[in-house]
Design a protein around this motif. Structure first.
Motif, PDB file in Angstrom:
ATOM      1  N   SER A 172       1.010  -1.257  -0.029  1.00 45.20           N
ATOM      2  CA  SER A 172       0.016  -0.030   0.027  1.00 45.20           C
ATOM      3  C   SER A 172       0.910   1.230  -0.103  1.00 45.20           C
ATOM      4  CB  SER A 172      -1.167   0.051   1.291  1.00 45.20           C
ATOM      5  OG  SER A 172      -0.448   0.466   2.251  1.00 45.20           O
ATOM      6  N   TYR A 173       2.040   1.041   0.797  1.00 43.97           N
ATOM      7  CA  TYR A 173       2.727   2.324   0.563  1.00 43.97           C
ATOM      8  C   TYR A 173       3.413   2.590  -0.824  1.00 43.97           C
ATOM      9  CZ  TYR A 173       7.529   5.039   1.380  1.00 43.97           C
ATOM     10  OH  TYR A 173       8.104   6.143   1.105  1.00 43.97           O
ATOM     11  N   GLU A 174       3.869   1.677  -1.537  1.00 46.36           N
ATOM     12  CA  GLU A 174       4.347   1.635  -2.741  1.00 46.36           C
ATOM     13  C   GLU A 174       3.355   2.083  -3.854  1.00 46.36           C
ATOM     14  OE1 GLU A 174       6.945  -1.460  -4.186  1.00 46.36           O
ATOM     15  OE2 GLU A 174       7.683  -1.758  -2.218  1.00 46.36           O
ATOM     16  N   ARG A 175       2.122   1.708  -3.345  1.00 47.37           N
ATOM     17  CA  ARG A 175       0.996   2.208  -4.498  1.00 47.37           C
ATOM     18  C   ARG A 175       0.751   3.761  -4.174  1.00 47.37           C
ATOM     19  NH1 ARG A 175      -1.602  -2.358  -2.904  1.00 47.37           N
ATOM     20  NH2 ARG A 175      -3.042  -1.248  -1.730  1.00 47.37           N
ATOM     21  N   ILE A 176       0.613   4.166  -2.806  1.00 44.04           N
ATOM     22  CA  ILE A 176       0.342   5.546  -2.547  1.00 44.04           C
ATOM     23  C   ILE A 176       1.602   6.677  -3.104  1.00 44.04           C
ATOM     24  CG2 ILE A 176       1.307   5.948  -0.264  1.00 44.04           C
ATOM     25  CD1 ILE A 176      -1.963   7.148  -1.317  1.00 44.04           C
ATOM     26  N   LEU A 177       2.710   6.060  -3.250  1.00 46.95           N
ATOM     27  CA  LEU A 177       3.771   6.576  -3.758  1.00 46.95           C
ATOM     28  C   LEU A 177       3.403   7.137  -5.161  1.00 46.95           C
ATOM     29  CD1 LEU A 177       7.257   5.364  -2.251  1.00 46.95           C
ATOM     30  CD2 LEU A 177       5.873   7.558  -1.635  1.00 46.95           C
ATOM     31  N   GLY A 178       2.915   6.005  -5.856  1.00 46.18           N
ATOM     32  CA  GLY A 178       2.468   6.307  -7.398  1.00 46.18           C
ATOM     33  C   GLY A 178       1.310   7.246  -7.459  1.00 46.18           C
ATOM     34  N   ILE A 179       0.595   6.894  -6.755  1.00 50.64           N
ATOM     35  CA  ILE A 179      -0.490   7.781  -6.818  1.00 50.64           C
ATOM     36  C   ILE A 179      -0.592   9.203  -6.618  1.00 50.64           C
ATOM     37  CG2 ILE A 179      -2.969   8.063  -5.685  1.00 50.64           C
ATOM     38  CD1 ILE A 179      -2.966   5.127  -5.354  1.00 50.64           C
ATOM     39  N   LEU A 255      -9.133  12.676  -8.058  1.00 46.51           N
ATOM     40  CA  LEU A 255      -8.932  12.222  -6.827  1.00 46.51           C
ATOM     41  C   LEU A 255      -9.380  10.608  -6.766  1.00 46.51           C
ATOM     42  CD1 LEU A 255     -10.035  14.937  -4.376  1.00 46.51           C
ATOM     43  CD2 LEU A 255      -7.859  14.401  -5.017  1.00 46.51           C
ATOM     44  N   GLN A 256     -10.097  10.225  -8.006  1.00 46.63           N
ATOM     45  CA  GLN A 256     -10.717   8.694  -8.253  1.00 46.63           C
ATOM     46  C   GLN A 256      -9.335   7.806  -7.708  1.00 46.63           C
ATOM     47  OE1 GLN A 256     -13.247   7.829  -9.578  1.00 46.63           O
ATOM     48  NE2 GLN A 256     -12.804   5.505 -10.078  1.00 46.63           N
ATOM     49  N   GLU A 257      -8.301   7.891  -8.178  1.00 42.53           N
ATOM     50  CA  GLU A 257      -7.271   6.778  -8.020  1.00 42.53           C
ATOM     51  C   GLU A 257      -6.928   6.784  -6.526  1.00 42.53           C
ATOM     52  OE1 GLU A 257      -3.235   5.394  -9.776  1.00 42.53           O
ATOM     53  OE2 GLU A 257      -3.382   7.600 -10.095  1.00 42.53           O
ATOM     54  N   LEU A 258      -6.839   7.968  -5.873  1.00 42.05           N
ATOM     55  CA  LEU A 258      -6.382   8.066  -4.419  1.00 42.05           C
ATOM     56  C   LEU A 258      -7.807   7.629  -3.629  1.00 42.05           C
ATOM     57  CD1 LEU A 258      -4.751   9.195  -1.866  1.00 42.05           C
ATOM     58  CD2 LEU A 258      -5.712  11.630  -2.216  1.00 42.05           C
ATOM     59  N   LEU A 259      -8.745   7.955  -3.941  1.00 42.60           N
ATOM     60  CA  LEU A 259     -10.139   7.475  -3.227  1.00 42.60           C
ATOM     61  C   LEU A 259      -9.998   5.810  -3.241  1.00 42.60           C
ATOM     62  CD1 LEU A 259     -12.545  10.431  -3.915  1.00 42.60           C
ATOM     63  CD2 LEU A 259     -11.434   9.786  -1.590  1.00 42.60           C
ATOM     64  N   CYS A 260      -9.719   5.428  -4.524  1.00 42.39           N
ATOM     65  CA  CYS A 260      -9.765   3.866  -4.517  1.00 42.39           C
ATOM     66  C   CYS A 260      -8.805   3.484  -3.684  1.00 42.39           C
ATOM     67  CB  CYS A 260      -9.745   3.583  -6.086  1.00 42.39           C
ATOM     68  SG  CYS A 260     -11.057   3.975  -7.192  1.00 42.39           S
ATOM     69  N   GLU A 261      -7.728   3.934  -3.490  1.00 40.55           N
ATOM     70  CA  GLU A 261      -6.731   3.373  -2.678  1.00 40.55           C
ATOM     71  C   GLU A 261      -7.223   3.195  -1.159  1.00 40.55           C
ATOM     72  OE1 GLU A 261      -3.973   1.763  -3.106  1.00 40.55           O
ATOM     73  OE2 GLU A 261      -3.386   1.778  -0.931  1.00 40.55           O
ATOM     74  N   ILE A 262      -8.011   4.498  -0.783  1.00 43.41           N
ATOM     75  CA  ILE A 262      -8.483   4.560   0.554  1.00 43.41           C
ATOM     76  C   ILE A 262      -9.498   3.469   0.675  1.00 43.41           C
ATOM     77  CG2 ILE A 262      -9.664   6.031   2.159  1.00 43.41           C
ATOM     78  CD1 ILE A 262      -8.327   8.217   0.843  1.00 43.41           C
TER      79      ILE A 262
END
Ligand SMILES: N[C@@H](CCC(=O)N[C@@H](CS)C(=O)NCC(=O)O)C(=O)O
Length: 338
Positions: A172-179, A255-262
């Motif tokens: 999840s950390y690696e994904r949020i960096l990309g997002i 914000l779509q990608e960030l909200l999907c991560e959340i």
């Protein structure tokens, strides 16, 4: 304007969140480091957390407060100009949700990397005690290093970091960096050209993850160096003019990608925690991102879910509708309980 007195240290992300926010808002403050509060006879908070903020009550007496999120809402009302909560109530709600994700989920990565890997344990163990005791002798420093590392490692389970969950946290950390890398490349801050409390909350955890702890810092440099550079800039926005908020119609797409991560991580964690607590259980067992997740029930995070719902319920029907449209399909909509 009397400066706001607060106690904190550089290794505390929530201290960093508050300081960067106050700097951006041009709200003067006095930072007390280490035990400086004791000599001043300042009151103690009910729960000892950093930052501790000392504010006068109605009779002018100082009271100790903790919890950056409600404190910032208080400062938004106390001080005008350069506000850091979007004017649009629907975006203000989404800002609250992203802030909660950073404070309550991203912090799992921060705590996990710091106290899981040898290099990180050694660095944090060495530097953390010096931040609150610069004059410590080598013996005092050695003793404090061992004590802090031992105490924090023994608390890893509290945030849910264990051998079962480590890979979920790290992915999840690696994904949020990309997002965040893609988001910042398109616009300066989460809500456009103006920083919001969600930015300060993300920045806060990133001050540690991308700029202090060696393992996650190296990952940031490899995957998304822009995110580290952004963190440096958000640290002091006092010299920057307040820009414009994003247009409401553009917010959903950006914000779509960030909200999907959340919705992928934080939402199921908050829900499983609240359900386990309601069932009177001590431990929550659930699945997050397709993998098993086990951690002790965290009563504070049950309140976080309740506060998210209160914030949502306080919106009028048209704004609630817009929030639902923004959250639709991100899995964050599961957080809103009828
Ligand atoms: N929800 C609180 C969290 C504050 C918090 O957990 N602070 C940490 C330091 S970053 C703390 O004081 N932990 C207790 C300790 O280190 O003894 C906030 O937003 O201010």
């Amino acid at each position: 304007m009397q400066p706001i007195k607060l106690k904190g240290v550089p290794g505390s992300p929530y201290t960093r969140k508050m300081l960067a926010y106050l700097r951006y808002r041009h709200i003067p403050y006095e930072l007390l480091i280490g035990n400086q509060d004791e000599a001043l006879g300042l009151p103690q908070p009910k729960v000892q957390l950093l930052p501790t903020v000392y504010l006068p009550n109605d009779t002018g007496e100082l009271e100790a407060h903790v919890d950056s999120t409600p404190l910032m809402r208080r400062f938004e009302h106390m001080h005008a100009g350069r506000e850091a909560i979007p004017d649009d109530p629907a975006l203000a709600f989404v800002n609250y949700l992203i802030e909660d994700y950073a404070d309550e989920w991203l912090t799992k990565a921060m705590f996990h990397y710091r106290w899981h890997y040898e290099a990180d344990i050694d660095m944090a163990g060495t530097v953390l005690p010096l931040w609150s005791a610069l004059q410590a002798s080598p013996e005092q420093h050695r003793a404090r290093k061992a004590l802090i590392a031992e105490r924090q490692i023994s608390r890893l389970y509290v945030v849910g970091s264990n051998n079962i969950t480590a890979s979920v946290i790290e992915a999840s950390y690696e994904r949020i960096l990309g997002i965040l890398d893609r988001l910042i490349a398109a616009q300066r801050f989460v809500f456009g050209a103006r920083p919001a409390t969600a930015d300060f909350a993300l920045y806060a955890q990133l001050t540690q993850l991308t700029r202090f702890d060696p393992t996650p810092s190296a990952l940031c440099l490899k995957i998304a160096p822009r995110v580290g550079a952004w963190t440096d800039i958000v640290d002091d926005l006092s010299g920057q003019p307040a820009g414009a908020w994003i247009c409401a119609q553009d917010a959903a797409a950006s914000l779509q990608e960030l909200l999907c991560e959340i919705g992928r991580t934080h939402a199921p964690a908050l829900l499983a925690n609240a359900q386990a607590m309601q069932a009177g259980e001590q431990t929550m067992h659930t699945t997050i991102d397709g993998a098993p997740w086990t951690q002790p029930v965290f009563p504070y995070q049950a309140k976080c879910l309740q506060w998210i719902n209160e914030a949502y319920q306080s919106l009028d029907a048209s704004h609630r509708q817009r929030v639902l449209q923004m959250l639709d399909g991100t899995n964050c909509e599961t957080l809103l309980i009828d």
